[in-house]
Design a protein around this motif. Structure first.
Motif, mmCIF file in Angstrom:
data_model
loop_
_atom_site.group_PDB
_atom_site.id
_atom_site.type_symbol
_atom_site.label_atom_id
_atom_site.label_comp_id
_atom_site.label_asym_id
_atom_site.label_seq_id
_atom_site.Cartn_x
_atom_site.Cartn_y
_atom_site.Cartn_z
ATOM 1 N N THR A 127 0.831 -1.208 0.000
ATOM 2 C CA THR A 127 0.000 0.000 0.000
ATOM 3 C C THR A 127 0.863 1.255 0.000
ATOM 4 O O THR A 127 0.608 2.205 -0.747
ATOM 5 C CB THR A 127 -0.940 0.016 1.211
ATOM 6 O OG1 THR A 127 -1.781 -1.142 1.168
ATOM 7 C CG2 THR A 127 -1.809 1.254 1.206
ATOM 8 N N ALA A 128 1.906 1.252 0.828
ATOM 9 C CA ALA A 128 2.818 2.401 0.895
ATOM 10 C C ALA A 128 3.561 2.565 -0.423
ATOM 11 O O ALA A 128 3.779 3.685 -0.891
ATOM 12 C CB ALA A 128 3.808 2.224 2.038
ATOM 13 N N LEU A 129 3.946 1.444 -1.032
ATOM 14 C CA LEU A 129 4.655 1.507 -2.309
ATOM 15 C C LEU A 129 3.777 2.112 -3.401
ATOM 16 O O LEU A 129 4.209 2.990 -4.146
ATOM 17 C CB LEU A 129 5.111 0.110 -2.719
ATOM 18 C CG LEU A 129 5.783 -0.002 -4.092
ATOM 19 C CD1 LEU A 129 7.037 0.865 -4.152
ATOM 20 C CD2 LEU A 129 6.124 -1.461 -4.408
ATOM 21 N N LEU A 130 2.532 1.660 -3.496
ATOM 22 C CA LEU A 130 1.624 2.202 -4.505
ATOM 23 C C LEU A 130 1.369 3.689 -4.288
ATOM 24 O O LEU A 130 1.295 4.465 -5.241
ATOM 25 C CB LEU A 130 0.305 1.434 -4.503
ATOM 26 C CG LEU A 130 0.344 -0.008 -5.023
ATOM 27 C CD1 LEU A 130 -1.059 -0.598 -5.023
ATOM 28 C CD2 LEU A 130 0.947 -0.076 -6.418
ATOM 29 N N SER A 131 1.230 4.076 -3.028
ATOM 30 C CA SER A 131 1.024 5.491 -2.717
ATOM 31 C C SER A 131 2.216 6.316 -3.180
ATOM 32 O O SER A 131 2.055 7.400 -3.773
ATOM 33 C CB SER A 131 0.810 5.665 -1.209
ATOM 34 O OG SER A 131 0.697 7.032 -0.871
ATOM 35 N N TYR A 132 3.404 5.810 -2.935
ATOM 36 C CA TYR A 132 4.611 6.522 -3.353
ATOM 37 C C TYR A 132 4.687 6.635 -4.870
ATOM 38 O O TYR A 132 4.988 7.703 -5.419
ATOM 39 C CB TYR A 132 5.855 5.814 -2.824
ATOM 40 C CG TYR A 132 7.130 6.402 -3.378
ATOM 41 C CD1 TYR A 132 7.519 7.690 -3.031
ATOM 42 C CD2 TYR A 132 7.925 5.683 -4.268
ATOM 43 C CE1 TYR A 132 8.672 8.259 -3.563
ATOM 44 C CE2 TYR A 132 9.074 6.246 -4.797
ATOM 45 C CZ TYR A 132 9.441 7.522 -4.436
ATOM 46 O OH TYR A 132 10.574 8.084 -4.963
ATOM 47 N N VAL A 133 4.396 5.542 -5.567
ATOM 48 C CA VAL A 133 4.455 5.546 -7.028
ATOM 49 C C VAL A 133 3.465 6.558 -7.599
ATOM 50 O O VAL A 133 3.781 7.301 -8.537
ATOM 51 C CB VAL A 133 4.175 4.133 -7.588
ATOM 52 C CG1 VAL A 133 3.996 4.165 -9.103
ATOM 53 C CG2 VAL A 133 5.313 3.193 -7.215
ATOM 54 N N ARG A 134 2.274 6.606 -7.028
ATOM 55 C CA ARG A 134 1.270 7.573 -7.508
ATOM 56 C C ARG A 134 1.757 9.009 -7.320
ATOM 57 O O ARG A 134 1.666 9.842 -8.226
ATOM 58 C CB ARG A 134 -0.052 7.366 -6.778
ATOM 59 C CG ARG A 134 -0.777 6.084 -7.166
ATOM 60 C CD ARG A 134 -2.183 6.067 -6.589
ATOM 61 N NE ARG A 134 -2.832 4.798 -6.801
ATOM 62 C CZ ARG A 134 -2.912 3.820 -5.891
ATOM 63 N NH1 ARG A 134 -2.377 3.998 -4.691
ATOM 64 N NH2 ARG A 134 -3.512 2.687 -6.179
ATOM 65 N N ILE A 135 2.259 9.305 -6.130
ATOM 66 C CA ILE A 135 2.699 10.670 -5.849
ATOM 67 C C ILE A 135 3.888 11.053 -6.723
ATOM 68 O O ILE A 135 3.968 12.164 -7.246
ATOM 69 C CB ILE A 135 3.059 10.822 -4.354
ATOM 70 C CG1 ILE A 135 1.791 10.763 -3.498
ATOM 71 C CG2 ILE A 135 3.801 12.130 -4.091
ATOM 72 C CD1 ILE A 135 2.054 10.731 -2.013
ATOM 73 N N ALA A 136 4.812 10.115 -6.910
ATOM 74 C CA ALA A 136 6.036 10.422 -7.644
ATOM 75 C C ALA A 136 5.834 10.519 -9.149
ATOM 76 O O ALA A 136 6.499 11.315 -9.819
ATOM 77 C CB ALA A 136 7.107 9.368 -7.330
ATOM 78 N N LEU A 137 4.898 9.716 -9.704
ATOM 79 C CA LEU A 137 4.868 9.580 -11.158
ATOM 80 C C LEU A 137 3.517 9.753 -11.841
ATOM 81 O O LEU A 137 3.460 9.889 -13.062
ATOM 82 C CB LEU A 137 5.417 8.199 -11.548
ATOM 83 C CG LEU A 137 6.929 8.011 -11.452
ATOM 84 C CD1 LEU A 137 7.297 6.565 -11.725
ATOM 85 C CD2 LEU A 137 7.639 8.923 -12.430
ATOM 86 N N GLN A 138 2.428 9.721 -11.081
ATOM 87 C CA GLN A 138 1.111 9.676 -11.705
ATOM 88 C C GLN A 138 0.844 10.834 -12.662
ATOM 89 O O GLN A 138 0.179 10.673 -13.686
ATOM 90 C CB GLN A 138 0.032 9.630 -10.625
ATOM 91 C CG GLN A 138 -1.308 9.141 -11.123
ATOM 92 C CD GLN A 138 -2.241 8.817 -9.960
ATOM 93 O OE1 GLN A 138 -2.174 9.433 -8.897
ATOM 94 N NE2 GLN A 138 -3.100 7.845 -10.151
ATOM 95 N N HIS A 139 1.375 12.014 -12.346
ATOM 96 C CA HIS A 139 1.088 13.189 -13.170
ATOM 97 C C HIS A 139 2.317 13.725 -13.898
ATOM 98 O O HIS A 139 2.286 14.853 -14.404
ATOM 99 C CB HIS A 139 0.483 14.294 -12.303
ATOM 100 C CG HIS A 139 -0.858 13.934 -11.741
ATOM 101 N ND1 HIS A 139 -2.023 14.030 -12.475
ATOM 102 C CD2 HIS A 139 -1.224 13.470 -10.517
ATOM 103 C CE1 HIS A 139 -3.051 13.641 -11.734
ATOM 104 N NE2 HIS A 139 -2.586 13.305 -10.540
ATOM 105 N N GLU A 140 3.377 12.933 -13.974
ATOM 106 C CA GLU A 140 4.566 13.373 -14.706
ATOM 107 C C GLU A 140 4.233 13.584 -16.184
ATOM 108 O O GLU A 140 3.666 12.694 -16.814
ATOM 109 C CB GLU A 140 5.689 12.338 -14.578
ATOM 110 C CG GLU A 140 6.558 12.496 -13.366
ATOM 111 C CD GLU A 140 7.423 13.748 -13.443
ATOM 112 O OE1 GLU A 140 7.976 14.044 -14.516
ATOM 113 O OE2 GLU A 140 7.529 14.437 -12.419
#
Length: 244
Positions: A127-140
């Motif tokens: 869950t923490a990993l997915l949250s990080y991936v979303r914050i880091a890359l979702q809107h790049e």
């Protein structure tokens, strides 16, 4: 003779006068979670822009980038293209300092989410990993390829960006991915990249490249746990799709 009315007392007040105090009071009384996105953004903009009505700017930002997360993920250059009209009909652009403050807020969110990933083995912190991936890359806005390098306990050694590309391509060489793992003494890795189009569905090229990295890592007794693709519509896992 009747005294003339005080002009200042009878002059209608602009709707934004006192708005900052009213909004702050509502935030204190009802809590920040009770505020809609544009008002939460206003509270932050109060500090970047100590005078004037920032509501039009907050709404213009949300209109331009689609969501609060989209605003925070925008670059300084993109933020500065946003304009809004004030109460007098004057057009005002987002300034350099405001844009920088918003980007700083995104970086704070990224680092906080990364702390959650580094507290325990990454592969058990899904869950923490997915949250990080979303914050880091979702809107790049451009494709970015990065790798989480892990130690023998599957704890994070390094989150490294190996390449930044165009809106639809970031060239990656499997030997470079594995070479960097050797330099860091990593035992395993998780591959991450984004699709700026918004659709996280793996392409044929994504699948082929992943298999090449897996084979290169296997020859050196390293494991690739997963390949995650982030898009505005979600995060896709190669492992969950049965692609590895």
């Amino acid at each position: 003779m009747l005294d003339k009315p005080d002009v200042e007392l009878t002059k209608p007040k602009a709707h934004h006068l006192g708005h900052r105090d009213r909004l702050r009071n509502r935030a204190r009384e009802g809590g920040l979670p009770s505020l809609p996105d544009y008002e939460l953004l206003e509270l932050f903009l109060f500090r970047s822009q100590p005078q004037g009505d920032v509501k039009p700017i907050a709404k213009a930002l949300l209109d331009r980038f689609g969501s609060l997360s989209g605003v925070l993920a925008a670059s300084v250059e993109d933020l500065r293209t946003v304009k809004a009209q004030d109460i007098k009909g004057r057009t005002k652009a987002i300034g350099q300092e405001t844009a920088l403050d918003l980007c700083a807020l995104q970086e704070v969110a990224r680092r906080v989410s990364l702390e959650e990933v580094t507290k325990r083995p990454v592969i058990s912190s899904w869950t923490a990993l997915l949250s990080y991936v979303r914050i880091a890359l979702q809107h790049e806005p451009r494709e970015q390829f990065r790798v989480l390098y892990l130690d023998h306990k599957n704890q994070l050694i390094r989150d490294e960006i190996l390449n930044r590309g165009t809106v639809d391509h970031a060239p990656v060489y499997p030997r470079e991915v594995v070479r960097r793992a050797l330099e860091l003494s990593a035992k395993s890795m998780i591959i991450i990249h984004n699709h700026p189009s918004g659709d996280p569905t793996p392409s044929r090229a994504d699948i082929d490249m992943t298999r090449q990295i897996i084979e290169a890592a296997k020859s050196l007794e390293m494991q690739v746990h997963d390949h995650l693709i982030a898009g505005r519509h979600g995060v896709t896992s190669f492992k969950q799709l049965g692609l590895m």
